[in-house]
Design a protein around this motif. Sequence first.
Motif, PDB file in Angstrom:
ATOM      1  N   ALA A 214       0.857  -1.187   0.000  1.00 38.89           N
ATOM      2  CA  ALA A 214       0.000   0.000   0.000  1.00 38.89           C
ATOM      3  C   ALA A 214       0.894   1.238   0.000  1.00 38.89           C
ATOM      4  CB  ALA A 214      -0.922   0.002   1.211  1.00 38.89           C
ATOM      5  N   VAL A 215       0.269   2.374  -0.274  1.00 36.48           N
ATOM      6  CA  VAL A 215       0.983   3.650  -0.367  1.00 36.48           C
ATOM      7  C   VAL A 215       0.383   4.638   0.619  1.00 36.48           C
ATOM      8  CG1 VAL A 215       1.495   5.626  -1.872  1.00 36.48           C
ATOM      9  CG2 VAL A 215       1.547   3.291  -2.806  1.00 36.48           C
TER      10      VAL A 215
ATOM     11  N   VAL B 281      -6.448   6.713  -8.357  1.00 36.86           N
ATOM     12  CA  VAL B 281      -7.654   5.892  -8.349  1.00 36.86           C
ATOM     13  C   VAL B 281      -7.380   4.506  -8.934  1.00 36.86           C
ATOM     14  CG1 VAL B 281      -9.982   5.677  -9.316  1.00 36.86           C
ATOM     15  CG2 VAL B 281      -9.198   7.885  -8.435  1.00 36.86           C
ATOM     16  N   ALA B 282      -6.610   4.439 -10.020  1.00 38.44           N
ATOM     17  CA  ALA B 282      -6.391   3.183 -10.742  1.00 38.44           C
ATOM     18  C   ALA B 282      -5.284   2.321 -10.144  1.00 38.44           C
ATOM     19  CB  ALA B 282      -6.068   3.486 -12.203  1.00 38.44           C
TER      20      ALA B 282
ATOM     21  N   PRO C 140      -3.972   0.103  -2.325  1.00 41.15           N
ATOM     22  CA  PRO C 140      -4.619   1.204  -1.610  1.00 41.15           C
ATOM     23  C   PRO C 140      -3.671   2.390  -1.413  1.00 41.15           C
ATOM     24  CG  PRO C 140      -5.017  -0.889  -0.506  1.00 41.15           C
ATOM     25  CD  PRO C 140      -3.969  -1.146  -1.541  1.00 41.15           C
ATOM     26  N   VAL C 141      -4.239   3.585  -1.513  1.00 42.04           N
ATOM     27  CA  VAL C 141      -3.503   4.819  -1.248  1.00 42.04           C
ATOM     28  C   VAL C 141      -4.156   5.495  -0.056  1.00 42.04           C
ATOM     29  CG1 VAL C 141      -2.703   7.030  -2.146  1.00 42.04           C
ATOM     30  CG2 VAL C 141      -2.914   5.056  -3.690  1.00 42.04           C
TER      31      VAL C 141
ATOM     32  N   CYS D  94      -7.634   9.443  -3.082  1.00 40.66           N
ATOM     33  CA  CYS D  94      -7.086   8.415  -2.183  1.00 40.66           C
ATOM     34  C   CYS D  94      -8.209   7.539  -1.635  1.00 40.66           C
ATOM     35  CB  CYS D  94      -6.317   9.074  -1.038  1.00 40.66           C
ATOM     36  SG  CYS D  94      -4.857  10.009  -1.564  1.00 40.66           S
ATOM     37  N   ASP D  95      -7.875   6.321  -1.284  1.00 43.06           N
ATOM     38  CA  ASP D  95      -8.872   5.364  -0.813  1.00 43.06           C
ATOM     39  C   ASP D  95      -9.267   5.590   0.639  1.00 43.06           C
ATOM     40  OD1 ASP D  95      -8.837   3.552  -3.237  1.00 43.06           O
ATOM     41  OD2 ASP D  95      -6.714   3.594  -2.687  1.00 43.06           O
ATOM     42  N   ILE D  96      -8.325   5.990   1.460  1.00 40.92           N
ATOM     43  CA  ILE D  96      -8.536   6.252   2.881  1.00 40.92           C
ATOM     44  C   ILE D  96      -7.797   7.542   3.211  1.00 40.92           C
ATOM     45  CG2 ILE D  96      -8.130   5.394   5.236  1.00 40.92           C
ATOM     46  CD1 ILE D  96      -8.072   2.542   4.033  1.00 40.92           C
TER      47      ILE D  96
END
Length: 253
Positions: free
Chosen positions: A58-59, A91-92, A96-97, A116-118
């Motif tokens: 993850a990032v 997004v792509a 997860p970011v 970002c996802d979170i």
Amino acid sequence: MKAPTEGPDVSVVKTTHERGIATLTLDAPANRNALSAPLVSELGAALARCAGDRDVRAVVLTHTGTTFCAGADLKAPADPGAFVALMRAVVALPKPVVARVTGHVRAGGLGLLAACDIAVAGPASSYAFTEVRLGLAPAVISMPVLPRMDPRAASRYYLTGERFDAAEAARTGLVTLAADDVDSALQPVLDGLRRSSPEGLAASKALLTATVSETFDRWSKELTARSASLFASAEAREGVTAFLERRDPAWVL
């Protein structure tokens, strides 16, 4: 000694790794981490490296200084198409970011945040869609922002340019969590990501981002053109000039 200015030999995105987590740090504090061409290019390249690195689970996207991202660099803005490509890359990304926000977020920076996802935000952070006060509109950033944000809140803050705090950002869906101690709040999130399978994360993220990805497919070209047109308008020239000159624009009553 004068601090080095942003340029081709000065990196504005730093990368570190720890136990499967790649941390990308926006590091142009003198420019308030504005979306300059170098920052957009470097961040896009760093994300691409993370996408191809099997050791990255993850990032985390974070920042130095008191500003996460001030939006477009008004003196030398990045190409709108390049910024759209950057948001879409977040997004792509099949990983997860997670945004770690302890400073201010303005205008285009909110698009980066929403992609970002979170997102975990600290008490010193603040938020504002300032475009309307510059003769602009949150055109391209609407693609990731509007699917996440409460519609009534979006109407208020898009139209007034008001500043709001981390608690309000969490209430409206712009961030996941407002916390007094961001790093403590992040720990269970990162632990959970480390315990998740790479393929499971990629498949789950694809489900979560399907609507936003479709929005980019449908609207990127039109909204990029609209953004460029707004930046070239007479009102935008007055708004940006007034901002740089620290005065009210001519339309303020």
